[in-house]
Design a protein around this motif. Structure first.
Motif, PDB file in Angstrom:
ATOM      1  N   SER A  47     -40.064 -81.338 -12.077  1.00  0.00           N
ATOM      2  CA  SER A  47     -39.600 -82.722 -11.955  1.00  0.00           C
ATOM      3  C   SER A  47     -40.768 -83.676 -11.727  1.00  0.00           C
ATOM      4  CB  SER A  47     -38.614 -82.843 -10.787  1.00  0.00           C
ATOM      5  OG  SER A  47     -37.501 -82.014 -10.975  1.00  0.00           O
ATOM      6  N   ALA A  48     -41.708 -83.259 -10.874  1.00  0.00           N
ATOM      7  CA  ALA A  48     -42.884 -84.086 -10.594  1.00  0.00           C
ATOM      8  C   ALA A  48     -43.697 -84.312 -11.870  1.00  0.00           C
ATOM      9  CB  ALA A  48     -43.753 -83.431  -9.528  1.00  0.00           C
ATOM     10  N   LEU A  49     -43.888 -83.252 -12.651  1.00  0.00           N
ATOM     11  CA  LEU A  49     -44.659 -83.364 -13.897  1.00  0.00           C
ATOM     12  C   LEU A  49     -43.956 -84.282 -14.895  1.00  0.00           C
ATOM     13  CD1 LEU A  49     -45.772 -79.642 -14.382  1.00  0.00           C
ATOM     14  CD2 LEU A  49     -47.170 -81.570 -13.620  1.00  0.00           C
ATOM     15  N   ILE A  50     -42.635 -84.157 -14.981  1.00  0.00           N
ATOM     16  CA  ILE A  50     -41.864 -84.990 -15.910  1.00  0.00           C
ATOM     17  C   ILE A  50     -41.951 -86.460 -15.522  1.00  0.00           C
ATOM     18  CG2 ILE A  50     -39.525 -85.551 -16.704  1.00  0.00           C
ATOM     19  CD1 ILE A  50     -38.922 -82.509 -16.453  1.00  0.00           C
ATOM     20  N   LEU A  51     -41.741 -86.751 -14.242  1.00  0.00           N
ATOM     21  CA  LEU A  51     -41.754 -88.138 -13.783  1.00  0.00           C
ATOM     22  C   LEU A  51     -43.152 -88.744 -13.851  1.00  0.00           C
ATOM     23  CD1 LEU A  51     -39.255 -87.966 -10.784  1.00  0.00           C
ATOM     24  CD2 LEU A  51     -38.846 -88.807 -13.102  1.00  0.00           C
ATOM     25  N   LEU A  52     -44.175 -87.946 -13.547  1.00  0.00           N
ATOM     26  CA  LEU A  52     -45.545 -88.442 -13.670  1.00  0.00           C
ATOM     27  C   LEU A  52     -45.885 -88.727 -15.141  1.00  0.00           C
ATOM     28  CD1 LEU A  52     -47.480 -86.190 -11.120  1.00  0.00           C
ATOM     29  CD2 LEU A  52     -47.052 -88.657 -10.957  1.00  0.00           C
ATOM     30  N   PHE A  53     -45.334 -87.923 -16.036  1.00  0.00           N
ATOM     31  CA  PHE A  53     -45.526 -88.184 -17.464  1.00  0.00           C
ATOM     32  C   PHE A  53     -44.951 -89.541 -17.842  1.00  0.00           C
ATOM     33  CE2 PHE A  53     -43.690 -88.138 -21.749  1.00  0.00           C
ATOM     34  CZ  PHE A  53     -44.822 -87.912 -22.515  1.00  0.00           C
ATOM     35  N   PHE A  54     -43.768 -89.861 -17.300  1.00  0.00           N
ATOM     36  CA  PHE A  54     -43.144 -91.158 -17.598  1.00  0.00           C
ATOM     37  C   PHE A  54     -43.914 -92.297 -16.946  1.00  0.00           C
ATOM     38  CE2 PHE A  54     -39.607 -88.803 -19.270  1.00  0.00           C
ATOM     39  CZ  PHE A  54     -39.029 -89.674 -20.183  1.00  0.00           C
ATOM     40  N   VAL A  55     -44.524 -92.044 -15.791  1.00  0.00           N
ATOM     41  CA  VAL A  55     -45.363 -93.060 -15.158  1.00  0.00           C
ATOM     42  C   VAL A  55     -46.552 -93.394 -16.058  1.00  0.00           C
ATOM     43  CG1 VAL A  55     -46.960 -93.504 -13.256  1.00  0.00           C
ATOM     44  CG2 VAL A  55     -44.699 -92.553 -12.783  1.00  0.00           C
ATOM     45  N   VAL A  56     -47.179 -92.357 -16.601  1.00  0.00           N
ATOM     46  CA  VAL A  56     -48.396 -92.532 -17.397  1.00  0.00           C
ATOM     47  C   VAL A  56     -48.097 -92.987 -18.823  1.00  0.00           C
ATOM     48  CG1 VAL A  56     -50.412 -91.354 -18.364  1.00  0.00           C
ATOM     49  CG2 VAL A  56     -49.669 -90.842 -16.034  1.00  0.00           C
ATOM     50  N   ALA A  57     -47.115 -92.329 -19.454  1.00  0.00           N
ATOM     51  CA  ALA A  57     -46.937 -92.546 -20.892  1.00  0.00           C
ATOM     52  C   ALA A  57     -45.588 -93.127 -21.299  1.00  0.00           C
ATOM     53  CB  ALA A  57     -47.155 -91.227 -21.634  1.00  0.00           C
ATOM     54  N   GLY A  58     -44.664 -93.270 -20.350  1.00  0.00           N
ATOM     55  CA  GLY A  58     -43.317 -93.719 -20.704  1.00  0.00           C
ATOM     56  C   GLY A  58     -43.292 -95.058 -21.410  1.00  0.00           C
ATOM     57  N   ASN A 136     -51.030-103.269 -11.301  1.00  0.00           N
ATOM     58  CA  ASN A 136     -52.352-102.752 -11.651  1.00  0.00           C
ATOM     59  C   ASN A 136     -52.408-101.247 -11.355  1.00  0.00           C
ATOM     60  OD1 ASN A 136     -52.939-102.389  -8.836  1.00  0.00           O
ATOM     61  ND2 ASN A 136     -53.539-104.543  -8.697  1.00  0.00           N
ATOM     62  N   LEU A 137     -53.549-100.630 -11.639  1.00  0.00           N
ATOM     63  CA  LEU A 137     -53.684 -99.183 -11.513  1.00  0.00           C
ATOM     64  C   LEU A 137     -53.494 -98.706 -10.074  1.00  0.00           C
ATOM     65  CD1 LEU A 137     -54.324 -96.495 -12.856  1.00  0.00           C
ATOM     66  CD2 LEU A 137     -56.766 -96.945 -12.480  1.00  0.00           C
ATOM     67  N   ILE A 138     -54.012 -99.466  -9.110  1.00  0.00           N
ATOM     68  CA  ILE A 138     -53.873 -99.076  -7.699  1.00  0.00           C
ATOM     69  C   ILE A 138     -52.405 -99.098  -7.280  1.00  0.00           C
ATOM     70  CG2 ILE A 138     -54.399 -99.742  -5.321  1.00  0.00           C
ATOM     71  CD1 ILE A 138     -57.083-100.794  -6.294  1.00  0.00           C
ATOM     72  N   GLU A 139     -51.684-100.143  -7.678  1.00  0.00           N
ATOM     73  CA  GLU A 139     -50.263-100.256  -7.339  1.00  0.00           C
ATOM     74  C   GLU A 139     -49.453 -99.156  -8.025  1.00  0.00           C
ATOM     75  OE1 GLU A 139     -49.812-105.075  -6.576  1.00  0.00           O
ATOM     76  OE2 GLU A 139     -49.778-104.294  -8.629  1.00  0.00           O
ATOM     77  N   GLN A 140     -49.813 -98.820  -9.249  1.00  0.00           N
ATOM     78  CA  GLN A 140     -49.123 -97.742  -9.951  1.00  0.00           C
ATOM     79  C   GLN A 140     -49.349 -96.407  -9.252  1.00  0.00           C
ATOM     80  OE1 GLN A 140     -50.711 -98.112 -13.921  1.00  0.00           O
ATOM     81  NE2 GLN A 140     -49.232 -99.675 -14.526  1.00  0.00           N
ATOM     82  N   THR A 141     -50.569 -96.203  -8.764  1.00  0.00           N
ATOM     83  CA  THR A 141     -50.888 -94.977  -8.028  1.00  0.00           C
ATOM     84  C   THR A 141     -50.098 -94.912  -6.721  1.00  0.00           C
ATOM     85  OG1 THR A 141     -53.128 -94.981  -8.942  1.00  0.00           O
ATOM     86  CG2 THR A 141     -52.741 -93.613  -6.997  1.00  0.00           C
ATOM     87  N   GLN A 142     -49.979 -96.041  -6.031  1.00  0.00           N
ATOM     88  CA  GLN A 142     -49.202 -96.095  -4.792  1.00  0.00           C
ATOM     89  C   GLN A 142     -47.727 -95.795  -5.058  1.00  0.00           C
ATOM     90  OE1 GLN A 142     -50.233-100.093  -3.702  1.00  0.00           O
ATOM     91  NE2 GLN A 142     -51.953 -99.470  -2.405  1.00  0.00           N
ATOM     92  N   THR A 143     -47.205 -96.346  -6.137  1.00  0.00           N
ATOM     93  CA  THR A 143     -45.814 -96.100  -6.513  1.00  0.00           C
ATOM     94  C   THR A 143     -45.590 -94.622  -6.820  1.00  0.00           C
ATOM     95  OG1 THR A 143     -45.549 -98.332  -7.411  1.00  0.00           O
ATOM     96  CG2 THR A 143     -44.007 -96.644  -8.191  1.00  0.00           C
ATOM     97  N   ALA A 144     -46.532 -94.024  -7.557  1.00  0.00           N
ATOM     98  CA  ALA A 144     -46.429 -92.598  -7.876  1.00  0.00           C
ATOM     99  C   ALA A 144     -46.452 -91.760  -6.605  1.00  0.00           C
ATOM    100  CB  ALA A 144     -47.567 -92.188  -8.809  1.00  0.00           C
ATOM    101  N   ALA A 145     -47.233 -92.172  -5.621  1.00  0.00           N
ATOM    102  CA  ALA A 145     -47.307 -91.450  -4.348  1.00  0.00           C
ATOM    103  C   ALA A 145     -45.968 -91.493  -3.613  1.00  0.00           C
ATOM    104  CB  ALA A 145     -48.409 -92.038  -3.471  1.00  0.00           C
ATOM    105  N   MET A 146     -45.305 -92.646  -3.624  1.00  0.00           N
ATOM    106  CA  MET A 146     -43.993 -92.768  -2.992  1.00  0.00           C
ATOM    107  C   MET A 146     -42.960 -91.900  -3.718  1.00  0.00           C
ATOM    108  SD  MET A 146     -44.153 -94.655  -0.309  1.00  0.00           S
ATOM    109  CE  MET A 146     -45.655 -93.677  -0.090  1.00  0.00           C
TER     110      MET A 146
END
Length: 202
Positions: A47-58, A136-146
């Protein structure tokens, strides 16, 4: 800087860790405890890999195919609604889906990783909460962490599912499944209506 609390709550709602427990109980009922733990870890990882894929490439994929986010939201809502109906009118998990899961790897992927944990709503949230034009990239990283923090909670609940099941029993799991299905149907309907509204206001 994102609002950590609201982002966490948002992902908690769309991923619905508590609603995943009845699905896990039904899909893994015929496995031993050791295998159940492996399935819990694998399904959360997938699930983590799938959702991270959508974060990066969705968003990139949707844009390249000229698919507006509103269309993805409507489609996701419809799929989510169908899944919710199966929770309400079926057993705690539809028999045909459980039968399709013949081994632990298949069970970890379907129905647990998709569509129970990384469902249409979660995929949509991963895309919408990391729009390149808004964050921005930092905010996207923070969102992915949550988002990953919520998945940690999912893993903890799945590892404790057998203990929970002994307390609530099959009837309790069935009741929880139907209640969560009703809530899920409401969320799905809201997604469809929101998508339609956004599409016609573009």
């Amino acid at each position: 800087m994102i609002d950590y609390v609201s982002t966490f709550i948002f992902f908690f709602a769309v991923i619905d860790p508590i609603g995943t427990v009845p699905v896990f109980i039904a899909a893994t009922g015929h496995f031993d405890e050791k295998t159940k733990r492996k399935i819990a870890i694998k399904s959360t990882l997938f699930s983590a890999l799938i959702l991270l894929f959508f974060v990066v490439a969705g968003e990139v994929i949707l844009t390249s195919m000229a698919i507006p986010l509103s269309a993805f939201q409507i489609a996701g809502g419809i799929v989510l609604f169908i899944f919710a109906l199966s929770m309400i009118f079926g057993e705690s998990k539809p028999e045909q889906e459980v039968k399709l899961a013949t081994n632990s790897n298949e069970t970890a992927i379907f129905p647990l990783a998709v569509p129970s944990i990384a469902g249409p709503g979660a995929m949509l949230a991963a895309v919408l909460m990391t729009e390149n034009a808004r964050y921005n990239l930092i905010e996207q990283t923070q969102t992915a962490a949550m988002m990953l923090a919520v998945l940690v909670i999912v893993l903890i609940l799945l590892l404790c599912a057998s203990w929970t099941h002994r307390i609530i029993g099959n009837s309790g799991a069935s009741i929880i499944s139907r209640i969560m299905g009703l809530i899920l149907a409401s969320v799905a309907t809201a997604n469809v209506l929101s998508g339609i509204k956004e599409y016609f206001t573009l």
